[in-house]
Design an enzyme around this catalytic site. Structure first.
Site, PDB file in Angstrom:
ATOM      1  N   SER A 176       0.859  -1.184   0.000  1.00 21.58           N
ATOM      2  CA  SER A 176       0.000   0.000   0.000  1.00 21.58           C
ATOM      3  C   SER A 176       0.891   1.228   0.000  1.00 21.58           C
ATOM      4  O   SER A 176       2.073   1.160   0.340  1.00 21.58           O
ATOM      5  CB  SER A 176      -0.884   0.001   1.250  1.00 21.58           C
ATOM      6  OG  SER A 176      -1.499   1.261   1.450  1.00 21.58           O
ATOM      7  N   TYR A 226      -1.834  -1.222  10.551  1.00 25.07           N
ATOM      8  CA  TYR A 226      -1.879  -1.430   9.099  1.00 25.07           C
ATOM      9  C   TYR A 226      -0.650  -0.814   8.429  1.00 25.07           C
ATOM     10  O   TYR A 226       0.016  -1.478   7.613  1.00 25.07           O
ATOM     11  CB  TYR A 226      -3.161  -0.812   8.537  1.00 25.07           C
ATOM     12  CG  TYR A 226      -3.332  -0.994   7.050  1.00 25.07           C
ATOM     13  CD1 TYR A 226      -3.759  -2.208   6.528  1.00 25.07           C
ATOM     14  CD2 TYR A 226      -3.073   0.047   6.164  1.00 25.07           C
ATOM     15  CE1 TYR A 226      -3.925  -2.388   5.160  1.00 25.07           C
ATOM     16  CE2 TYR A 226      -3.233  -0.114   4.793  1.00 25.07           C
ATOM     17  CZ  TYR A 226      -3.653  -1.337   4.304  1.00 25.07           C
ATOM     18  OH  TYR A 226      -3.801  -1.497   2.940  1.00 25.07           O
ATOM     19  N   LYS A 230       2.356  -2.795   6.434  1.00 24.96           N
ATOM     20  CA  LYS A 230       2.623  -2.525   5.033  1.00 24.96           C
ATOM     21  C   LYS A 230       4.053  -2.018   4.813  1.00 24.96           C
ATOM     22  O   LYS A 230       4.661  -2.288   3.772  1.00 24.96           O
ATOM     23  CB  LYS A 230       1.595  -1.531   4.474  1.00 24.96           C
ATOM     24  CG  LYS A 230       0.189  -2.103   4.391  1.00 24.96           C
ATOM     25  CD  LYS A 230       0.128  -3.367   3.532  1.00 24.96           C
ATOM     26  CE  LYS A 230      -1.278  -3.896   3.381  1.00 24.96           C
ATOM     27  NZ  LYS A 230      -1.357  -5.105   2.517  1.00 24.96           N
TER      28      LYS A 230
END
Length: 300
Positions: A172, A185, A189
């Site tokens: 991402s 998150y 990532k």
């Protein structure tokens, strides 16, 4: 004198690389064929994984589809079969190491050696750090990065023997820059981007340059996992656009796939801006999505 020659050679390589990139920008690259190749897509029951499976099906790849959601992955498989692809479905929890290893063994026995793997399965729980549950933090890392380790450890030996294959890490833009209320998150990532870069370097050190690697880094994608996302400067992407960019990157062996492509340039520029300017950009950007903050759901 030896170091001087090496530095001169380095300058030559840098100039040549920039010229090569400039030529490739104007001349379309030749795309490889994935017809007949066994492609494993994780998280194929929804979103980017589903649309990526469709792209492979259109190109007559032999598909192996994984997802924890049986109904979702079977719906994806049905559409891929309509497109003429051979499809094998497996219900797999990509946070479970033993289940991953057992499923890879089953794939090898029933289908064959995987030639392309798209590690797409992901987890996200938008919340401030104190509101994030311990089990949610753990699950985020188990799916978003540890699962990549177990899958690649299981699939890599056959790729190394053939010196052939393609490993795709779905990360991402959050693997390059941070967003509040997505600490687990973003951290996972960042780890996924690091995994891709380190694996790429290791394969080169081993002389296994026939094994290609790609890393997908989109901005917000309208998959439903993050509720009501909006931004001022970035678009909120549709899954079809991301899947199209991903398959194009795979077919041209692109190392880092930013969607939209200009995000890569903006991330480079951010490294040279002072902190005050970055805070101003963040305010202008005004990224919003539903997140649990202070144990309440708010738009942040």
């Amino acid at each position: 004198m030896h170091i001087v020659l090496e530095l001169l050679l380095l300058v030559g390589i840098i100039v040549y690389s920039y010229l090569e990139s400039l030529v490739k920008f104007f001349i379309p690259q030749r795309r490889k064929s994935v017809a007949g190749q066994i492609a494993l897509v994780t998280g194929a029951g929804h979103g980017i994984g589903r649309l990526t499976a469709y792209e492979f099906a259109k190109r007559k790849s032999r598909l192996v589809l994984w997802d924890i959601n049986k109904r979702g992955v079977e719906e994806t498989a049905a559409e891929c079969r309509k497109l003429g692809a051979t499809v094998h479905v497996f219900v797999v929890d990509c946070s479970n190491r033993v289940e991953i290893y057992n499923s890879v063994d089953q794939v090898k026995k029933e289908v064959g050696d995987v030639e392309i793997v798209v590690n797409n399965a992901g987890a996200v729980y938008p919340a401030d750090l104190l509101s994030a549950k311990d089990e949610q933090i753990t699950k985020t890392f188990e799916v978003n990065i540890l699962g990549h380790f177990w899958i690649i450890k299981a699939l890599l030996p056959s790729m190394l023997r053939r010196n052939s294959g393609h490993i795709v890490t779905v990360a991402s833009v959050c693997g390059h820059g941070v967003i509040p209320y997505l600490i687990p998150y973003c951290s996972s990532k960042f780890a996924a981007v690091g995994f891709h870069r380190a694996l790429t370097a290791e394969l080169e050190a081993l002389g296994k340059t026939g094994i290609k690697t790609s890393c997908l880094c989109p901005v917000f994608v309208n998959t439903g996992f993050t509720k009501n996302p909006s931004t001022r400067l970035w678009p909120v992407l549709e899954t079809s656009e991301v899947a199209s960019s991903l398959i194009d990157g795979i077919l041209t062996n692109k190392k880092m796939i930013f969607v939209p492509s200009y995000i890569g340039i903006s991330l480079v520029l951010e490294k040279f801006l002072p902190e005050r300017a970055l805070r101003a950009i963040s305010r202008i950007q005004n990224i919003q999505f539903e997140a649990i903050v202070g144990h309440k759901t708010k738009m942040k």
